[in-house]
Design an enzyme around this catalytic site. Structure first.
Site, short mmCIF file in Angstrom:
data_model
loop_
_atom_site.label_atom_id
_atom_site.label_comp_id
_atom_site.label_asym_id
_atom_site.label_seq_id
_atom_site.Cartn_x
_atom_site.Cartn_y
_atom_site.Cartn_z
N ARG A 227 -38.36 -8.92 26.08
CA ARG A 227 -39.55 -8.17 26.50
C ARG A 227 -40.73 -9.09 26.79
NH1 ARG A 227 -40.17 -3.14 22.41
NH2 ARG A 227 -42.33 -3.87 22.49
N ARG B 203 -35.76 -11.11 19.69
CA ARG B 203 -35.23 -9.82 20.14
C ARG B 203 -34.68 -9.91 21.57
NH1 ARG B 203 -38.75 -4.58 19.56
NH2 ARG B 203 -40.31 -5.91 20.53
N LYS C 152 -38.32 -0.15 13.70
CA LYS C 152 -38.40 1.29 13.98
C LYS C 152 -37.32 1.70 14.99
CE LYS C 152 -42.68 0.91 15.48
NZ LYS C 152 -42.88 -0.54 15.33
N ARG D 82 -50.22 6.05 16.77
CA ARG D 82 -50.66 4.69 16.49
C ARG D 82 -52.14 4.61 16.20
NH1 ARG D 82 -46.24 1.87 19.49
NH2 ARG D 82 -46.66 -0.32 19.17
N ARG E 210 -50.62 -8.05 19.15
CA ARG E 210 -50.05 -6.76 18.76
C ARG E 210 -50.19 -6.55 17.24
NH1 ARG E 210 -44.31 -7.51 21.02
NH2 ARG E 210 -43.83 -5.49 20.07
P1 AP5 Z 1 -36.95 -3.30 16.56
O1 AP5 Z 1 -36.10 -2.24 15.95
O2 AP5 Z 1 -36.91 -3.46 18.04
O3 AP5 Z 1 -38.46 -3.17 16.03
P2 AP5 Z 1 -39.60 -2.13 16.37
O4 AP5 Z 1 -40.29 -1.80 15.11
O5 AP5 Z 1 -39.04 -0.99 17.17
O6 AP5 Z 1 -40.54 -3.07 17.23
P3 AP5 Z 1 -41.30 -2.85 18.61
O7 AP5 Z 1 -41.77 -4.22 19.01
O8 AP5 Z 1 -40.47 -2.11 19.61
O9 AP5 Z 1 -42.48 -2.01 18.16
P4 AP5 Z 1 -43.81 -1.89 18.84
O10 AP5 Z 1 -44.36 -0.79 18.05
O11 AP5 Z 1 -44.65 -3.09 18.92
O12 AP5 Z 1 -43.44 -1.66 20.39
P5 AP5 Z 1 -43.39 -0.37 21.29
O13 AP5 Z 1 -42.24 -0.51 22.18
O14 AP5 Z 1 -43.53 0.86 20.46
O15 AP5 Z 1 -36.55 -4.68 15.84
C1 AP5 Z 1 -37.16 -5.90 16.23
C2 AP5 Z 1 -36.11 -7.03 16.14
O16 AP5 Z 1 -35.75 -7.20 14.77
C3 AP5 Z 1 -34.79 -6.72 16.89
O17 AP5 Z 1 -34.34 -7.89 17.51
C4 AP5 Z 1 -33.81 -6.26 15.77
O18 AP5 Z 1 -32.48 -6.59 16.09
C5 AP5 Z 1 -34.33 -7.05 14.58
N1 AP5 Z 1 -34.13 -6.35 13.31
C6 AP5 Z 1 -34.29 -5.01 13.07
N2 AP5 Z 1 -34.05 -4.74 11.78
C7 AP5 Z 1 -33.74 -5.91 11.17
C8 AP5 Z 1 -33.41 -6.29 9.83
N3 AP5 Z 1 -33.32 -5.39 8.83
N4 AP5 Z 1 -33.19 -7.60 9.58
C9 AP5 Z 1 -33.26 -8.52 10.56
N5 AP5 Z 1 -33.55 -8.25 11.85
C10 AP5 Z 1 -33.81 -6.94 12.16
O19 AP5 Z 1 -44.75 -0.51 22.11
C11 AP5 Z 1 -44.92 -1.48 23.11
C12 AP5 Z 1 -46.30 -1.31 23.73
O20 AP5 Z 1 -46.40 -0.02 24.36
C13 AP5 Z 1 -47.49 -1.34 22.76
O21 AP5 Z 1 -47.90 -2.67 22.48
C14 AP5 Z 1 -48.53 -0.54 23.55
O22 AP5 Z 1 -49.11 -1.30 24.56
C15 AP5 Z 1 -47.71 0.55 24.19
N6 AP5 Z 1 -47.59 1.76 23.32
C16 AP5 Z 1 -46.43 2.26 22.80
N7 AP5 Z 1 -46.69 3.35 22.06
C17 AP5 Z 1 -48.04 3.55 22.13
C18 AP5 Z 1 -48.92 4.50 21.54
N8 AP5 Z 1 -48.47 5.48 20.75
N9 AP5 Z 1 -50.23 4.38 21.81
C19 AP5 Z 1 -50.71 3.40 22.63
N10 AP5 Z 1 -49.93 2.46 23.20
C20 AP5 Z 1 -48.61 2.53 22.94
#
Ligand code: AP5
Length: 219
Positions: free
Chosen positions: A162, A127, A13, A88, A173
């Site tokens: 991270r 990552r 994402k 979410r 997660r």
């Molecule tokens: P990346 O693009 O970083 O993936 P992502 O989908 O953004 O993953 P996240 O881990 O950031 O999502 P998340 O939803 O768990 O975390 P968030 O920060 O929102 O890609 C991942 C890796 O893959 C990278 O190394 C990239 O280079 C690689 N990659 C990408 N595309 C590729 C491809 N095509 N092929 C190969 N490799 C590839 O949330 C963190 C925490 O915050 C949550 O756990 C929660 O505690 C809290 N939080 C955040 N939002 C909320 C909410 N709305 N409600 C409640 N709690 C929340």
């Protein structure tokens, strides 16, 4: 363009949102990034959220809706936004719909980014993020060019792993995604907003599929 990128942790994402902001000229709104900024700044929100995030659980809906209301009220989001990591839960989705309805700016699309669970582990354990410019890399699949490690955008390369990308927390997660976030797939399908995109393969190819899925979605 007003869109949501929906998908499991590691589905790409953030990576894809960073690419779409140039095309659609709207900001990426990542609730994970907003929470991590609060943790780094040591605000009260950051202190409350840190333990929850480190455990791989979700921050409560009322807090998240407050954050999103404030962020979408900023001038740069007036012309649209790419939501990354929000909503979410069903209550978050209901709250977002009410907020957008009140300003007459409904969502145009919700894109589900589909990746096999086994690949998600490898993406997340590998990552690395540049602390200075926020660019996301992967030691296995998208390594940062050398030197400098962030790819040349930063004077001070500063890659970090991270804390919630440990194997134990990744498992939690993914569980939380299945139980609390996956129901949004049906929620948005029933409302005619869902587009599914194969988010495996080359990053450029995924971007092309996303752009194709979004073409013609403007309201
Ligand atoms: P990346 O693009 O970083 O993936 P992502 O989908 O953004 O993953 P996240 O881990 O950031 O999502 P998340 O939803 O768990 O975390 P968030 O920060 O929102 O890609 C991942 C890796 O893959 C990278 O190394 C990239 O280079 C690689 N990659 C990408 N595309 C590729 C491809 N095509 N092929 C190969 N490799 C590839 O949330 C963190 C925490 O915050 C949550 O756990 C929660 O505690 C809290 N939080 C955040 N939002 C909320 C909410 N709305 N409600 C409640 N709690 C929340």
């Amino acid at each position: 363009m007003r869109i949501v990128l929906l998908g499991a942790p590691g589905s790409g994402k953030g990576t894809q949102a960073q690419r779409l902001i140039d095309k659609y000229r709207v900001p990426q709104v990542s609730t994970g990034d907003l929470l991590r900024a609060a943790v780094t700044a040591g605000t009260e929100l950051g202190r409350r959220a840190k333990a929850t995030m480190d455990a791989g659980k979700l921050v409560d809906d009322a807090t998240m809706l407050g954050i999103i209301r404030e962020r979408l009220g900023q001038p740069d989001a007036a012309g649209g936004f790419i939501l990354d990591g929000f909503p979410r839960t069903i209550p978050q989705a209901d709250g977002l719909a009410a907020l957008l309805q009140s300003i007459g700016q409904p969502l145009e699309a919700v894109v589900l980014m589909e990746v096999d669970r086994d690949k998600l582990f490898r993406r997340l354990t590998g990552r690395r993020t540049c602390r200075t410019c926020g660019r996301v890399f992967n030691v296995y699949t998208a390594p940062p060019p050398q030197p400098p490690p962030c790819g040349g955008q930063c004077a001070t390369p500063d890659l970090f792993h991270r804390p919630d990308d440990s194997e134990a927390t990744i498992g939690k997660r993914l569980e939380v995604y299945e139980s609390q976030t996956r129901p949004l797939v049906d929620y948005y399908r029933e409302r005619g907003l869902l587009a599914r995109v194969d988010a495996e393969g080359e990053i450029d190819a995924v971007t092309a599929r996303l752009e194709a899925a979004l073409a013609g979605r403007r309201r």
